[in-house]
Every structure is written in structure tokens, then in C-alpha cells.
Design a protein around this motif. Structure first.
Motif, short mmCIF file in Angstrom:
data_model
loop_
_atom_site.label_atom_id
_atom_site.label_comp_id
_atom_site.label_asym_id
_atom_site.label_seq_id
_atom_site.Cartn_x
_atom_site.Cartn_y
_atom_site.Cartn_z
N LEU A 177 -31.30 -15.29 53.34
CA LEU A 177 -30.32 -15.23 52.27
C LEU A 177 -28.97 -15.54 52.90
N LEU A 178 -28.29 -16.54 52.36
CA LEU A 178 -27.09 -17.09 52.96
C LEU A 178 -25.89 -16.92 52.03
N ARG A 179 -24.71 -16.81 52.63
CA ARG A 179 -23.47 -16.75 51.88
C ARG A 179 -22.53 -17.82 52.41
N THR A 214 -25.37 -15.79 57.48
CA THR A 214 -26.72 -15.31 57.20
C THR A 214 -26.65 -13.83 56.87
N ARG A 215 -26.98 -13.48 55.63
CA ARG A 215 -26.86 -12.11 55.18
C ARG A 215 -28.15 -11.32 55.31
N ALA A 216 -29.31 -12.00 55.33
CA ALA A 216 -30.59 -11.32 55.50
C ALA A 216 -31.62 -12.30 56.01
N THR A 217 -32.59 -11.80 56.78
CA THR A 217 -33.70 -12.60 57.29
C THR A 217 -35.00 -11.87 56.99
N PRO A 274 -26.57 -4.59 51.77
CA PRO A 274 -25.56 -5.39 52.47
C PRO A 274 -25.80 -5.54 53.97
N ASP A 275 -26.53 -4.59 54.59
CA ASP A 275 -26.82 -4.72 56.02
C ASP A 275 -28.06 -5.56 56.30
N GLY A 276 -28.67 -6.13 55.25
CA GLY A 276 -29.81 -7.02 55.41
C GLY A 276 -31.17 -6.35 55.32
N THR A 277 -31.23 -5.03 55.26
CA THR A 277 -32.51 -4.35 55.14
C THR A 277 -33.07 -4.53 53.72
#
Length: 326
Positions: free
Chosen positions: A221-223, A237-240, A272-275
Motif C-alpha cells: 500500500l503506497l502513498r 510505502t505504508r504497508a507490506t 497507520p503503522d502498517g500492521t
């Protein structure tokens, strides 16, 4: 949009891995509750719900990808086809090989905009007037690409289309006209490995001064911040680890996201921390979910059933509380 037929070969392995293993922590209340299928679609009629935009009264405007249709589902589950995109002879859309209507966005006046991918000169963005009539072609996109997610920034008067094949976000004036390569690069591109689906940039949303994009192949998920001049800023990169991510929505004003994981038939809440935490599954009625939308505390999830081949539908659920509402 999911990788359709090419996704099927990888689906078993993805399902075995559980896609995102996160689950609600013991003793915590679920974020999403009261899930139910609002309406079912006809797979024999190629009615595969792909993307969604919401009306103020809670009706859902859906693209039915393989049928080439735009449909509206009322809050009580009644479905009406608003328009059908013009048929294309010998479609040659990359990856899917069929003409498909994909992303959808709604303007405040009720005008609808959709992506149509055909592999021909008809590929691009089409507009449907709130008064009805035939869809109007307003912007061409590359015929050898696959325009997928679509988002509208009315403040700037710009439409953003995510091209899954070219790994590009195109910008188009809301009134129509020439498409501009707004953002491209490795983070938006599909993987080139033999086992990859070939789908890069997929879902796209405008949120708090940025364009957010999902990348299906990379599970990210990208911003992308929007500069004062309208140009794209550096990709964040906000999440993988979001395997099979399709489209997504913001359940609040912050940076938490509800994302559809197509292959695993899940919706996850990405903090917001990607979890990521799973909030809806196939047990709730999901069948390869393709997108998420939120209106107030109602969550909408269309399922295209591209791999399961069972029960394409529109599910609704209740958001127990507003998420990350800063």
C-alpha cells in the motif's frame, strides 16, 4: 481488479499461507460486525462486481467488469443496470483478454466516471451523466495497458487512473482530454517473475493531500503526496505483506485503511503503522473481494468471485466505531 484467470493458478498457494495471518487480539471487540450479503449477482450473465462508488442515500454504484455494465444497488438490495459500455470487436486487453469495465468514481453532482479496458482505441475513461443516456468517451489511455482503479479529486479537477500493466498512475482532467503520466516506477510496477500475476498498480484513492495506490503483485500500500503544483511526490510505502491486495477505502479521516485481499477472500484493517488485522472473511460471505467503500458506519464490499466461481455479491457490514478519526 484481481488477476482473473492468471490468479487462479496461484490461489491455492496463497490460501494455504493464509494471506495475512493477523487476527483480532483475544478479548478485543471486532471492528466490523453484522456482515450480510445485500445482493447476489448472476455469474452466467458475467456479472462480476469489480469496483464501487456510493450515493448519498446509501445506494452503491458498481462496475460489473465482464458484463461491461454500470449498475446501482439500492439499500434494500434492488439492482438496476444504469448503462452498458459499447461492445468491442476482438478485444485484446492485456492479462484478461476480455473487454472489462473496472474502476468507478462519482462526482458530487452524480456524474459517474469509469475505466474501460479493451486492448483497442476504446480503452480509457468514460463518463455517465446523472440523467442517464449513453456513456461518453472522454479520455484515451494506452490500449496496451490495463486501467484499473479510478479516483477523482474534484478540488483539483483531476481523475487518477491506475494502470496495472504499465505500473503507472495517469492523470486526466475531470472534463476530459489528454492523459498525463503522473507517476510511474518500480514501486508501482508488477513483478516480472514467472509466478507473478502481472498486476502492479491496482486500487487508487485520494485522501488528505495524497494519492494512495495498492500494488497487487508486491502486496503493498503506497502513498504519493500531491505537491502544490499537482505533481507527484516521492512514493511512501505504508504497508507490506498484503498478498493479493485489490482496492481499499479509508474508514476514518486518518491513515487506517480497509483493504480487500482478493485471493484470500479477506478484508483487513491496515493500521497507520502498517500492521494488518483480518476483519471479514469468506465465512461472512466474501468471494474474492475486489474493493471496499465506507459511508458513515456502513462498510460495502463487492466480491467478483473470479477464482471461487461462486456467488459474486455485494456484502454490507457495520463499522463498530470510527477508526483512526484524527
Amino acid at each position: 481488479m484481481p488477476p482473473l484467470l492468471r490468479l487462479a493458478a496461484a490461489a491455492t498457494a496463497v490460501l494455504a499461507l493464509g494471506v495475512v495471518a493477523a487476527a483480532p487480539a483475544p478479548g478485543t471487540d471486532p471492528v466490523v460486525t453484522a456482515a450480510r450479503v445485500l445482493t447476489h449477482f448472476d455469474p452466467a450473465g458475467r456479472q462480476t462486481p469489480e469496483n464501487i462508488a456510493l450515493e448519498p442515500d446509501g445506494s452503491a454504484d458498481l462496475t460489473l467488469a465482464l458484463a461491461g455494465q454500470i449498475a446501482r444497488v439500492t439499500p434494500d438490495g434492488r439492482t438496476r443496470v444504469l448503462a452498458t459500455l459499447p461492445a468491442v470487436a476482438d478485444p485484446a486487453t492485456p492479462l484478461v483478454h476480455s473487454a472489462v469495465v473496472t474502476g468507478i468514481a462519482r462526482a458530487h453532482d452524480g456524474t459517474l466516471y469509469v475505466d474501460y479496458a479493451t486492448g483497442t482505441g476504446a480503452t480509457g475513461i468514460w463518463r455517465l451523466s446523472p440523467t442517464g443516456g449513453a456513456p461518453e468517451f472522454i479520455a484515451a489511455l494506452p490500449a496496451d495497458g490495463l486501467p484499473n482503479g479510478l479516483a477523482l479529486d474534484e478540488r483539483r479537477g483531476v481523475l487518477y487512473a491506475a494502470d496495472s500493466v504499465h505500473g503507472t498512475v495517469w492523470s486526466v482532467p475531470q472534463a476530459g482530454g489528454t492523459a498525463t503520466n503522473w507517476a510511474t516506477g518500480t514501486a508501482l510496477a508488477p513483478l516480472s517473475t514467472p509466478s507473478a500475476s502481472g498486476f502492479g498498480a491496482n486500487g487508487v484513492k485520494v485522501h488528505r493531500g495524497a494519492v494512495w495506490v495498492s500494488n497487487t503483485d508486491r502486496g503493498t500500500l503506497l502513498r504519493l503526496p500531491v505537491g502544490a503544483d499537482g505533481a507527484a511526490g516521492p512514493v511512501e510505502t505504508r504497508a507490506t505483506g498484503l498478498d493479493g491486495i485489490d482496492d481499499f477505502a479509508f474508514p476514518g479521516q486518518g491513515r487506517s485503511v480497509l483493504a480487500a485481499l482478493n485471493a484470500g477472500s479477506k478484508v483487513v484493517l491496515v493500521q497507520p503503522d502498517g500492521t494488518a488485522t483480518t476483519v471479514l472473511t469468506a465465512r461472512d460471505g466474501l468471494s474474492n473481494p475486489t474493493a471496499v467503500a465506507v459511508l458513515g458506519r456502513t462498510v460495502y464490499v463487492p466480491s467478483g468471485a473470479y477464482v471461487t466461481r461462486r456467488d459474486p455479491n455485494l456484502l454490507v457490514a457495520r463499522l463498530r466505531h470510527l477508526v483512526d478519526h484524527r
